[in-house]
Design a protein around this motif. Structure first.
Motif, short mmCIF file in Angstrom:
data_model
loop_
_atom_site.label_atom_id
_atom_site.label_comp_id
_atom_site.label_asym_id
_atom_site.label_seq_id
_atom_site.Cartn_x
_atom_site.Cartn_y
_atom_site.Cartn_z
N GLU A 13 6.10 2.41 -8.44
CA GLU A 13 7.20 1.48 -8.22
C GLU A 13 8.16 2.02 -7.16
OE1 GLU A 13 11.06 0.12 -10.74
OE2 GLU A 13 9.15 -0.01 -11.80
N ALA A 16 6.49 1.82 -3.75
CA ALA A 16 6.50 0.44 -3.25
C ALA A 16 7.87 0.07 -2.71
CB ALA A 16 6.07 -0.52 -4.36
N ALA A 77 1.89 -4.25 4.97
CA ALA A 77 1.57 -4.42 3.55
C ALA A 77 0.11 -4.83 3.34
CB ALA A 77 2.51 -5.43 2.92
#
Length: 124
Positions: A13, A16, A77
């Protein structure tokens, strides 16, 4: 009882979030700049650790800036998602079975897209 800000977040997390900050910046960022962008209760040292891990994984590059580094993503991405898919595929020795099961689970639209991509690749 633990305060919410003291709870540990999963590394994935945090990675990201850091990657999202780098993509949004569009220019190399120092750990301090990333920390400010995230606006979270993360220590700069935590952001530095995440950036170092991302560098070690080959997801970001860095260049010297003053006494430290400025970091920038090596892929967008979509490229990162494709890289993760390759990594997962490489974890299993039976690639044919993995690919067959992956394709079997595709939606009709995704299957059509994949066929179109494979056919356009044949035209080159």
């Amino acid at each position: 009882m633990t305060d919410a800000k003291d709870e540990r977040r999963p590394a994935g997390e945090l990675e990201a979030s850091v990657m999202a900050a780098l993509w949004a910046a569009g220019a190399p960022q120092t750990p301090g700049q990333v920390q400010l962008t995230l606006g979270a209760d993360l220590a700069r040292t935590t952001v530095t650790t995440i950036l170092t891990r991302l560098h070690d994984k080959g997801m970001v590059e860095r260049r010297r800036q003053g006494r430290g580094y400025a970091y920038f993503p090596l892929q967008d991405a979509h490229g990162l998602t494709a890289r993760r898919m390759h990594s997962e595929l490489n974890r299993d020795s039976d690639r044919e079975t993995v690919l067959a099961r992956f394709v079997a689970q595709l939606s009709a639209d995704d299957e059509r897209i994949l066929r179109d991509l494979l056919e356009s690749d044949d035209d080159r």
